[in-house]
Each structure stands twice: as structure tokens, then as C-alpha cells.
Write an enzyme that holds these catalytic residues in place. Structure first.
Site, short mmCIF file in Angstrom:
data_model
loop_
_atom_site.label_atom_id
_atom_site.label_comp_id
_atom_site.label_asym_id
_atom_site.label_seq_id
_atom_site.Cartn_x
_atom_site.Cartn_y
_atom_site.Cartn_z
N GLN A 78 1.88 137.02 117.40
CA GLN A 78 2.21 137.69 116.14
C GLN A 78 3.72 137.96 116.06
OE1 GLN A 78 0.06 138.87 113.47
NE2 GLN A 78 2.09 139.02 112.57
N ARG A 117 -8.55 135.97 123.09
CA ARG A 117 -8.47 137.27 122.39
C ARG A 117 -9.49 138.18 123.05
NH1 ARG A 117 -7.89 138.90 116.08
NH2 ARG A 117 -5.85 138.05 116.58
N ARG A 127 2.64 132.20 110.92
CA ARG A 127 1.86 132.15 112.16
C ARG A 127 1.64 130.70 112.60
NH1 ARG A 127 -1.40 136.41 113.74
NH2 ARG A 127 -1.39 135.22 115.68
N HIS A 169 0.33 141.53 121.49
CA HIS A 169 0.00 140.49 120.52
C HIS A 169 1.24 139.60 120.36
CE1 HIS A 169 -2.10 138.36 117.54
NE2 HIS A 169 -2.16 139.23 116.56
N CYS A 221 1.08 142.86 109.93
CA CYS A 221 0.48 141.71 110.64
C CYS A 221 -0.80 141.24 109.96
CB CYS A 221 0.21 142.09 112.09
SG CYS A 221 -0.84 143.55 112.24
N ASP A 247 0.83 148.50 110.73
CA ASP A 247 -0.42 147.88 111.18
C ASP A 247 -1.52 148.91 110.91
OD1 ASP A 247 -2.40 146.43 112.50
OD2 ASP A 247 -1.63 146.82 114.52
N1 NVA Z 1 -3.72 146.33 116.03
C1 NVA Z 1 -4.67 145.49 115.36
C2 NVA Z 1 -4.05 144.17 115.08
C3 NVA Z 1 -4.92 143.17 114.37
C4 NVA Z 1 -4.24 141.86 114.15
C5 NVA Z 1 -5.92 145.34 116.21
O1 NVA Z 1 -5.79 145.19 117.44
O2 NVA Z 1 -7.03 145.40 115.67
N1 CP Z 2 -2.63 139.26 112.51
C1 CP Z 2 -3.70 138.74 113.13
O1 CP Z 2 -3.70 138.50 114.35
O2 CP Z 2 -4.75 138.49 112.32
P1 CP Z 2 -6.23 138.08 112.78
O3 CP Z 2 -6.80 139.28 113.49
O4 CP Z 2 -6.94 137.74 111.52
O5 CP Z 2 -6.11 136.92 113.72
#
Ligand code: NVA
Ligand code: CP
Length: 311
Positions: A136, A106, A294, A133, A266, A226
């Protein structure tokens, strides 16, 4: 020397039939799990997780998935997981490849994942970057199929930002033959680079961008949103709240969609910003089924990445 291998960086690695096979594998794993069957499908395999940003769902579902399949996982968070700080991304990747069977990354920049994958001799899975992502979206399609069956032709309306989640979801929808509509302020629609990439890969797919939310909702089977401000964009928060304020999903907006329409997110949600409590806690919401899926999706991904054709 790094051998050519399968990675999951954006979802574009899958063709249509491979993607459906992955979904069917996740569906079988879930059905077995519901019946109490938890076979050791990955005994003694090890997953490495390297996270530059916080996570609840992605981290815990991957770690639980690994343990339930007889394997184990090692998590490197913000103290040790700062890729490219103590040593180069390439050296990090080459070293990790000796210890684990697959890696979930990540990162802030998608380029870090690409560079890591280039130098890794184990499969690399994108657990969220600024661009994509994919894990997801696999769980998202799984959840939509649970509500509506496996047929193509569904319409997913994403209200919000042309971001990592919506980019991957647009790709996933194209892979299963769903129509995808992004509605939000024009400034935050998909960037040109993504649109060119998408059109080249899916010349026949339906991808519409609009700022007319009410009209976009007419044929929606799914309304998805989101957060307006993703991780790493915190300094734009105030500006984004102003730009997106008319795109909040509330009861008035949901009433413009067909009765059967479901609400997805998400998560984590910023309640009171992109969605009201009444919608996220309402009857149309399937957000916690989605979050639960998930884990089943991660199992299918891990099997595909670690065992590939051997599974
Ligand atoms: N678009 C959000 C998704 C979190 C799961 C982010 O990148 O923070
Ligand atoms: N939806 C998602 O990826 O959640 P987290 O950021 O908690 O992993």
C-alpha cells in the site's frame, strides 16, 4: 535447506536508494502502460496469493498485474488459505515453494508471514498483516510523487490509528525524506516497539505524534486516513467509534490545511466515520488515483521479487 532471499515483509528490507529505484521502476511501467505498452516481463511466472482476510484492491491489482505481464496467479481464499490450520505454516510454505515463483500473503498475525518467509524458498510479499501494509505504501508514495514531484521534504499527516497502514507509511515517508505526523487519540498512537524500531533505523527522520489535529494540519501536503477499526478488531468497533469521533476528516478539518493539500485513503472507506462524502468525493481527493497506482506498484514489486537483479 532454505536459501537466504529477498522478501517484502515490512518495507524495512529496502534502503533509501533501492526504494527510489523501485518507485522509478513503477513510474516507468505506468508510463509505458499509459502508452499502451504491456510487455511480457514475467512470461509463465506464477504468483500464489494466500489470503486469510477479504481484499479487493490488493488481490485484483496483483492478479491483473501478473496477467498483464504474461504470467498467471492462483488465489487461495478463506477456505483453503487458512494458514496453519490443516498443516503447519512451515509445511504450507515448503509445499507452495515448489509450485509458484512468489507468494503474497494477507494474514491476521504478522508472525505468520515471518514464519512463512523463514520456510519459503520463493520470495514472500506481505499483502497486509496486523503490523504492516508495505505494498500500500509503495503505491501511496507513487501517488504523492505524481501530485508533487519527486523532491523530498513533503509533510504527510495521518489522522487515525497507529496501525498497519500508518506504520508502513511512516517507514515509506522516512525512506523518501518526507515528514510524517500521526494525529489521533493518544491511546492509539504507535506502540513503543515500533517507535524504537523506527528510531533505530531512521535516526534523522521526522516522525511526530500528536492529538492536536488542527495544529498538525498547518503544513500538510497530504492528509491521509484509514478506517478506525481494522479487520480483526471488529469487537472493538463501538469503543473505537467513540474514541475517534473527533478525528473525522470533514470540510471543517480540511479547511485548516493549506489549499494545495491532497486527501488520501487506502480504502475501503467507512464513509461517515473517518471521512465524510464531501471530502472523499471532493476536489482534494486523489483516492482513486491512489487505488489505481496499486497495480503499477505491484508490477514493480513482482519484478523486483521474482527477477531481482536479473530484471
Ligand atoms: N487498516 C485496514 C486496512 C485495510 C486495507 C485493515 O487492516 O483492515
Ligand atoms: N487498500 C487495500 O489493501 O484494499 P483491499 O483490502 O481491498 O485489498
Amino acid at each position: 535447506m532454505v536459501t537466504q532471499m529477498k522478501h517484502l515483509l515490512s518495507l524495512l528490507e529496502y534502503n533509501e536508494s533501492e526504494f527510489v529505484k523501485l518507485l522509478e521502476l513503477a513510474e516507468k511501467i505506468k508510463a509505458d502502460w499509459v502508452k499502451g505498452k504491456r510487455p511480457d516481463l514475467l512470461p509463465r511466472k506464477v504468483l500464489g496469493l494466500i489470503f486469510e482476510k477479504p481484499s479487493l484492491r490488493t488481490r485484483v491489482s496483483f492478479e491483473a498485474a501478473m496477467m498483464q505481464m504474461g504470467g498467471n496467479s492462483i488465489f487461495l481464499g478463506t477456505a483453503d488459505g487458512k494458514i496453519g490450520v490443516r498443516e503447519t505454516v512451515a509445511d504450507f510454505a515448503r509445499t507452495m515453494s515448489h509450485y509458484v515463483d512468489t507468494v503474497v500473503l494477507r494474514t491476521f498475525s504478522h508472525d505468520t508471514i515471518v514464519e512463512f518467509a523463514k520456510n519459503s524458498s520463493v520470495p514472500v510479499i506481505n499483502g497486509l498483516s496486523d503490523q504492516f501494509h508495505p505494498c500500500q505504501s509503495i503505491a501511496d508514495i507513487l501517488t504523492i510523487r505524481e501530485s508533487f514531484g519527486p523532491k523530498p521534504g513533503k509533510t504527510v499527516v495521518f489522522i487515525g490509528d497507529g496501525n498497519n497502514v500508518s506504520r508502513s507509511l511512516a517507514i515509506a515517508c522516512a525512506l523518501v525524506g518526507y515528514h510524517f505526523i500521526l494525529t489521533g487519540p493518544k491511546l492509539y498512537h504507535f506502540d513503543k516497539e515500533f517507535l524504537i524500531l523506527f528510531a533505530k533505523r531512521f535516526p534523522k527522520a521526522v516522525l511526530i505524534q500528536s492529538s492536536d489535529t488542527i495544529n498538525s494540519l498547518k503544513n500538510a501536503d497530504i492528509v491521509y486516513t484509514d478506517v478506525w477499526t481494522s479487520m480483526g478488531q471488529e469487537n472493538e468497533n463501538e469503543k473505537r467509534i467513540k474514541k475517534f469521533k473527533d478525528f473525522q476528516i470533514n470540510d471543517r478539518l480540511m479547511s485548516k490545511a493549506p489549499k494545495h493539500c491532497k486527501f488520501m485513503h487506502c480504502l475501503p472507506a467507512h464513509r461517515g466515520e473517518e471521512v465524510t462524502d464531501s471530502v472523499i468525493d471532493g476536489e482534494a481527493s486523489i483516492v482513486f488515483e491512489q487505488a489505481g497506482n496499486r497495480m503499477h506498484a505491484q508490477k514493480a514489486i513482482l519484478l523486483d521479487m521474482i527477477l531481482g537483479s536479473k530484471k
